[in-house]
Motif scaffolding. Structure first.
Motif, PDB file in Angstrom:
ATOM      1  N   ARG A 130      39.246 -34.908  25.673  1.00  0.00           N
ATOM      2  CA  ARG A 130      40.658 -35.075  26.012  1.00  0.00           C
ATOM      3  C   ARG A 130      40.821 -36.437  26.684  1.00  0.00           C
ATOM      4  O   ARG A 130      40.205 -36.700  27.721  1.00  0.00           O
ATOM      5  CB  ARG A 130      41.141 -33.954  26.926  1.00  0.00           C
ATOM      6  N   THR A 131      41.656 -37.301  26.105  1.00  0.00           N
ATOM      7  CA  THR A 131      41.828 -38.661  26.605  1.00  0.00           C
ATOM      8  C   THR A 131      43.295 -38.929  26.891  1.00  0.00           C
ATOM      9  O   THR A 131      44.170 -38.602  26.083  1.00  0.00           O
ATOM     10  CB  THR A 131      41.328 -39.687  25.574  1.00  0.00           C
ATOM     11  N   SER A 132      43.572 -39.527  28.052  1.00  0.00           N
ATOM     12  CA  SER A 132      44.941 -39.878  28.424  1.00  0.00           C
ATOM     13  C   SER A 132      44.942 -41.261  29.061  1.00  0.00           C
ATOM     14  O   SER A 132      43.907 -41.753  29.523  1.00  0.00           O
ATOM     15  CB  SER A 132      45.528 -38.848  29.390  1.00  0.00           C
ATOM     16  N   SER A 133      46.135 -41.900  29.102  1.00  0.00           N
ATOM     17  CA  SER A 133      46.272 -43.247  29.648  1.00  0.00           C
ATOM     18  C   SER A 133      47.409 -43.281  30.657  1.00  0.00           C
ATOM     19  O   SER A 133      48.539 -42.873  30.346  1.00  0.00           O
ATOM     20  CB  SER A 133      46.547 -44.252  28.525  1.00  0.00           C
ATOM     21  N   SER A 134      47.101 -43.770  31.867  1.00  0.00           N
ATOM     22  CA  SER A 134      48.144 -43.907  32.886  1.00  0.00           C
ATOM     23  C   SER A 134      49.119 -45.020  32.535  1.00  0.00           C
ATOM     24  O   SER A 134      50.236 -45.065  33.045  1.00  0.00           O
ATOM     25  CB  SER A 134      47.507 -44.174  34.256  1.00  0.00           C
ATOM     26  N   ALA A 135      48.703 -45.938  31.645  1.00  0.00           N
ATOM     27  CA  ALA A 135      49.590 -47.021  31.217  1.00  0.00           C
ATOM     28  C   ALA A 135      50.665 -46.521  30.253  1.00  0.00           C
ATOM     29  O   ALA A 135      51.696 -47.171  30.077  1.00  0.00           O
ATOM     30  CB  ALA A 135      48.782 -48.139  30.569  1.00  0.00           C
ATOM     31  N   ARG A 136      50.383 -45.366  29.620  1.00  0.00           N
ATOM     32  CA  ARG A 136      51.346 -44.767  28.687  1.00  0.00           C
ATOM     33  C   ARG A 136      51.533 -43.301  29.037  1.00  0.00           C
ATOM     34  O   ARG A 136      51.091 -42.409  28.301  1.00  0.00           O
ATOM     35  CB  ARG A 136      50.857 -44.934  27.256  1.00  0.00           C
ATOM     36  N   PRO A 137      52.146 -43.021  30.169  1.00  0.00           N
ATOM     37  CA  PRO A 137      52.250 -41.633  30.654  1.00  0.00           C
ATOM     38  C   PRO A 137      53.060 -40.718  29.755  1.00  0.00           C
ATOM     39  O   PRO A 137      52.903 -39.487  29.827  1.00  0.00           O
ATOM     40  CB  PRO A 137      52.922 -41.798  32.025  1.00  0.00           C
ATOM     41  N   ASN A 138      53.915 -41.268  28.914  1.00  0.00           N
ATOM     42  CA  ASN A 138      54.732 -40.427  28.028  1.00  0.00           C
ATOM     43  C   ASN A 138      54.026 -40.078  26.725  1.00  0.00           C
ATOM     44  O   ASN A 138      54.502 -39.225  25.974  1.00  0.00           O
ATOM     45  CB  ASN A 138      56.056 -41.126  27.718  1.00  0.00           C
ATOM     46  N   ASP A 139      52.900 -40.741  26.461  1.00  0.00           N
ATOM     47  CA  ASP A 139      52.142 -40.434  25.248  1.00  0.00           C
ATOM     48  C   ASP A 139      51.402 -39.113  25.426  1.00  0.00           C
ATOM     49  O   ASP A 139      50.896 -38.814  26.522  1.00  0.00           O
ATOM     50  CB  ASP A 139      51.129 -41.537  24.949  1.00  0.00           C
ATOM     51  N   PRO A 140      51.310 -38.314  24.359  1.00  0.00           N
ATOM     52  CA  PRO A 140      50.572 -37.045  24.465  1.00  0.00           C
ATOM     53  C   PRO A 140      49.073 -37.281  24.650  1.00  0.00           C
ATOM     54  O   PRO A 140      48.533 -38.314  24.210  1.00  0.00           O
ATOM     55  CB  PRO A 140      50.862 -36.355  23.137  1.00  0.00           C
TER      56      PRO A 140
END
Length: 281
Positions: A94-104
């Motif tokens: 599971r990968t997420s980015s704080s630079a793109r908080p609206n991305d799933p």
């Protein structure tokens, strides 16, 4: 997935039989902890070691989480000095980015390559001479989920050592090399641990381990990564042939001057829990 469910039903249905039988020798699984133990499963015994894993690798801006939904190792004793081994790992990234908080959040779930192998006793402990075992495993790339499928076979070769100090303390150490099936250069790893027996029901361990790997970047440039980790855990033995374990650890250091994350504010930790049991003869 149907095969995994059937295996689970088989193991659960065997619980009543396990309660009716036992072995005087306390189980010594290869989990928890990095690296494998020196023990060999007794002749014609089947040992099942299964568990759950959670890890988080946090950086700016990316955060990667890994969830081992189930990892299971099956071991069968062929004799006093040799055992057969089979394992699988059902994993989720599971990968997420704080630079793109609206991305799933990006999610990948599947099986790593199934692995077959063996463990053999090479040297028995005598005085200062350690017990030494060899473990060889081979990952099969075609028996894996597409997202986790390497291009080639992925072997893992390891030597495990153990020196009993007294009846409650043992020093264990491991040296090995593993190939991921994509990088032609192996990841070389090592581990050093102290294992404690507090009673016939409770044990524990402290361990430090690390790994380093060379990767060709093209144009004559080579990157070498080196990471070290520290971990600890406890083991509980409700019966001589059953172990319940809980452990966790952190990354203590990392180095790779060519890596994009080198020098970044990063943190890594993991937690794992598991159950191991041996089917008596």
């Amino acid at each position: 997935m149907k095969k995994i469910y059937l295996l689970g039903l088989l193991l659960i249905s065997s619980t009543a039989w396990l309660k009716a039988q036992d072995s005087t020798e306390t189980i010594a699984p290869d989990r928890p902890g990095f690296g494998d133990a020196v023990s060999i499963v007794p002749l014609k015994n089947l040992q099942v070691e299964t568990g759950f894993w959670y890890e988080a690798d946090k950086a700016t801006p990316l955060t990667a989480k890994g969830i081992g939904l189930n990892s299971t190792l099956l071991r069968y004793g062929l004799g006093d000095k040799v055992e057969l081994r089979f394992d699988y790992n059902l994993w989720q990234n599971r990968t997420s980015s704080s630079a793109r908080p609206n991305d799933p959040e990006q999610v990948e779930t599947g099986f790593f390559p199934l692995r077959l192998g063996m463990k053999a006793l090479l040297v028995e402990n005598k005085s200062w001479i350690p017990t030494v075992t060899f473990i060889g495993m081979l990952g099969l790339p075609r028996i894996a989920t597409d997202a986790f499928q390497p291009a080639y076979l992925s072997p893992d070769l390891q030597l495990s050592f153990a020196n009993p100090i007294n009846d409650w303390l043992t020093i264990c150490y491991n040296l090995g090399a593993s190939w991921d099936g994509d990088n032609p250069n192996p990841e070389n790893y090592y581990a050093l641990s102290t294992e404690f027996s507090f009673s016939n029901k409770i044990g524990g361990y402290l361990q430090g381990h690390g790994a380093f790997q060379r990767t060709s970047l093209g144009g004559g440039k080579v990157s070498t990564t080196h990471q070290t980790f520290a971990e600890a855990g406890v083991m509980y033995y409700p019966r001589a042939n059953i172990q319940v374990d809980l452990s966790g650890g952190i990354r203590a250091s990392e180095y790779d001057q060519e890596w994009i994350f080198y020098g970044a504010d990063r943190s890594y930790y993991f937690l794992t829990a598991g159950l191991s049991w041996r089917f008596p003869r």
